[in-house]
Design an enzyme around this catalytic site. Structure first.
Site, PDB file in Angstrom:
ATOM      1  N   ARG A 291       0.809  -1.215   0.000  1.00 20.71           N
ATOM      2  CA  ARG A 291       0.000   0.000   0.000  1.00 20.71           C
ATOM      3  C   ARG A 291       0.854   1.284   0.000  1.00 20.71           C
ATOM      4  NH1 ARG A 291      -4.981  -0.009   2.007  1.00 20.71           N
ATOM      5  NH2 ARG A 291      -4.544  -1.912   3.181  1.00 20.71           N
ATOM      6  N   ARG A 328     -13.183  -1.570  -1.523  1.00 18.15           N
ATOM      7  CA  ARG A 328     -12.728  -1.350  -0.142  1.00 18.15           C
ATOM      8  C   ARG A 328     -13.734  -0.615   0.757  1.00 18.15           C
ATOM      9  NH1 ARG A 328      -8.684   1.363   1.063  1.00 18.15           N
ATOM     10  NH2 ARG A 328      -7.972   0.074   2.776  1.00 18.15           N
ATOM     11  N   CYS A 359     -25.472  -2.733  -8.375  1.00 21.84           N
ATOM     12  CA  CYS A 359     -26.789  -2.999  -7.799  1.00 21.84           C
ATOM     13  C   CYS A 359     -26.705  -3.516  -6.371  1.00 21.84           C
ATOM     14  CB  CYS A 359     -27.546  -3.974  -8.686  1.00 21.84           C
ATOM     15  SG  CYS A 359     -27.795  -3.286 -10.316  1.00 21.84           S
TER      16      CYS A 359
HETATM   17  C1  LIG Z   1       2.677 -11.147   3.928  1.00 23.14           C
HETATM   18  C2  LIG Z   1       2.329  -9.777   3.485  1.00 23.14           C
HETATM   19  N1  LIG Z   1       3.317  -8.926   3.144  1.00 23.14           N
HETATM   20  C3  LIG Z   1       3.048  -7.671   2.721  1.00 23.14           C
HETATM   21  C4  LIG Z   1       1.747  -7.228   2.629  1.00 23.14           C
HETATM   22  C5  LIG Z   1       1.513  -5.830   2.136  1.00 23.14           C
HETATM   23  O1  LIG Z   1       0.886  -5.049   3.083  1.00 23.14           O
HETATM   24  P1  LIG Z   1       0.647  -3.505   2.820  1.00 23.14           P
HETATM   25  O2  LIG Z   1       0.042  -3.369   1.486  1.00 23.14           O
HETATM   26  O3  LIG Z   1      -0.239  -3.073   3.904  1.00 23.14           O
HETATM   27  O4  LIG Z   1       2.004  -2.849   2.899  1.00 23.14           O
HETATM   28  C6  LIG Z   1       0.694  -8.066   2.988  1.00 23.14           C
HETATM   29  C7  LIG Z   1      -0.689  -7.588   2.910  1.00 23.14           C
HETATM   30  O5  LIG Z   1      -1.641  -8.217   3.228  1.00 23.14           O
HETATM   31  C8  LIG Z   1       0.991  -9.389   3.430  1.00 23.14           C
HETATM   32  O6  LIG Z   1       0.027 -10.245   3.751  1.00 23.14           O
END
Ligand SMILES: Cc1ncc(COP(=O)(O)O)c(C=O)c1O
Length: 436
Positions: A291, A328, A359
């Site tokens: 993210r 989301r 819908c």
């Molecule tokens: C094992 C693992 N690594 C990295 C991430 C990435 O997390 P983020 O997008 O919150 O940085 C996730 C997200 O679910 C994850 O499960």
């Protein structure tokens, strides 16, 4: 949360990456996912730079689940980051893009035999093992080919990150990994060390997503180091690698303040120094941001199709996308900020509800958006949609998924084509002679 190249002219025309939004809508249509190249690359280099000061230098693996396509996988490699995958599909995408398999980590609480085979066939760098069944399966499959698979064990450290229930993973009662308290993690290390076809290289723990404090990350490092110490004392095993997962939050709403990377990484580095037994090499720290690399770079461009005021209640601004391209808000009440293009700064704003076209009554993109006099035909931008939007998109209601374009220095390039109706029907077969 807007991309770093955001510019708004006095008459309210917005451009990103040097490209006016009105041109994007005219050339590619709406809804449209847009990524700002400069923002993306600056987030990747922020991780690279902050981790380079560790001793030994740490490494960032971009978590492909946040957003992956072939061009993204290539960019990740070009920028010197490793790549996390969680499925055969993500792995196939990375391989097709030419990512060096040695720089790939294969995650996921369920990996099918076919996916494990694929990982072993292609020489994926490390598999992150999530259960004893999987550990035994990988050992047997590596044994069948007379090789050794490099693995990390996913530990559940019992850290309760303050985030939404659906995106926290490090608390004890979780479907992910080996719990520390009930002895499962010890059993996994024991078995891994005794397995002829596994090479245990370290531990991994991912505690959740959209975490806005640095304390849980430090606690995670401490928990993995403390666990490693017990194994060092018991059996002389000391990890080469500690992988602290992803989870760094981003500024979706005005109250979100993401943790600063540099001081957090400095504290982790100090802990590693402090807790490594003398005479042992310090483990390399891996972070797996998803993210925080891609969310801020991305936004979605919609067209307002209807504005409807329910007397004594809400004004609904209905757009041409919704939960099919951004699940989301419906899935876990995620909050986004929005803005209308081409509205002068001086235009009065009102609080409206941005509704999607799907819908479901729950298809509400933003509950309370402050928008400048929304009207049919306006372009609406929802900021911060780079992560877990395209990646989670569906063709619900048989609405084709939008294209993904990347803007940079006044140009826009397509990374993923818009789906057509034919694409939506590609796998359908006609009813054969009236028989099911
Ligand atoms: C094992 C693992 N690594 C990295 C991430 C990435 O997390 P983020 O997008 O919150 O940085 C996730 C997200 O679910 C994850 O499960």
């Amino acid at each position: 949360m807007r991309p770093t190249t955001y510019i708004k002219s006095p008459n309210g025309q917005i451009s990103v990456g040097g490209v006016p939004l009105q041109d994007l809508a005219a050339s590619f249509g709406t809804p449209l996912y847009v990524l700002d190249y400069d923002t993306l690359v600056s987030r990747m280099s922020a991780y690279r730079e902050a981790l380079s000061h560790m001793d030994p230098p740490g490494h960032a693996h971009y978590a492909g689940k946040a957003f992956l396509c072939r061009a993204m996988a290539s960019l990740v490699q070009q920028q010197g980051l490793g790549l996390d995958v969680v499925s055969g599909g993500e792995l196939a995408t990375a391989l097709k893009a030419g990512v060096d398999p040695a720089h790939i980590l294969f995650h996921g609480n369920v990996k099918s035999r076919q996916e494990i085979r694929m990982a072993l066939d292609h020489g994926v760098g490390r598999l992150v093992v999530d259960s004893l069944d999987e550990l035994r399966r990988i050992n047997a499959m590596a044994g069948d080919r007379g090789s050794k698979a490099a693995i990390l064990l996913r530990i559940t450290p019992g850290i309760d990150a303050h985030t939404h229930d659906f995106i926290r993973t490090g608390h004890f009662d979780s479907k992910f990994g080996f719990g520390l308290t009930e002895g499962l993690a010890d059993q996994a290390v024991d078995e891994a060390l005794a397995s002829d076809h596994l090479r245990l290289e370290g531990f991994h723990a991912h505690i959740g997503s959209q975490i806005l404090e640095s304390a849980p990350f430090i606690a995670n490092a401490e928990a993995l180091l403390a666990f490693s110490r017990t194994w060092y004392e018991k059996r002389g095993f000391w990890p080469q690698v500690l992988d602290l997962g992803g989870g760094v939050g981003v500024k979706y709403g005005p109250h979100d303040v993401p943790p600063s990377l540099e001081p957090m990484i400095r504290q982790i580095d100090a802990l590693v120094r402090q807790m490594t037994p003398s005479g042992q090499r310090r483990p390399q720290i891996i972070l797996e941001p998803g993210r925080s690399v891609v969310a801020e770079a991305g936004f979605t461009l919609y067209t307002v199709e209807a504005v409807k005021t329910v007397a004594g209640s809400h004004t609904y601004v209905a757009v041409d996308g919704g939960m099919g391209d951004n699940i989301r808000p419906a899935l876990y009440q995620a909050v986004y900020g929005a803005e209308l293009d081409a509205k002068p700064e001086s235009a009065p704003t009102r609080t409206v509800t941005v509704a999607g076209r799907y819908c479901e009554s729950g298809d509400i993109l933003i509950q309370d958006a402050e928008l400048a006099e929304p009207m049919t035909g306006d372009r609406l931008v929802v900021w911060g949609t780079g992560a877990y939007n395209y990646a989670m998109a569906s063709t619900y209601n048989r609405v084709p998924r939008p294209a993904v374009v990347v803007v940079r220095d006044g140009h826009a390039a397509v990374w993923v084509e818009r789906e057509s109706y034919d694409d939506v029907m590609r796998l359908d077969r006609a009813l054969d002679g009236g028989h099911a």
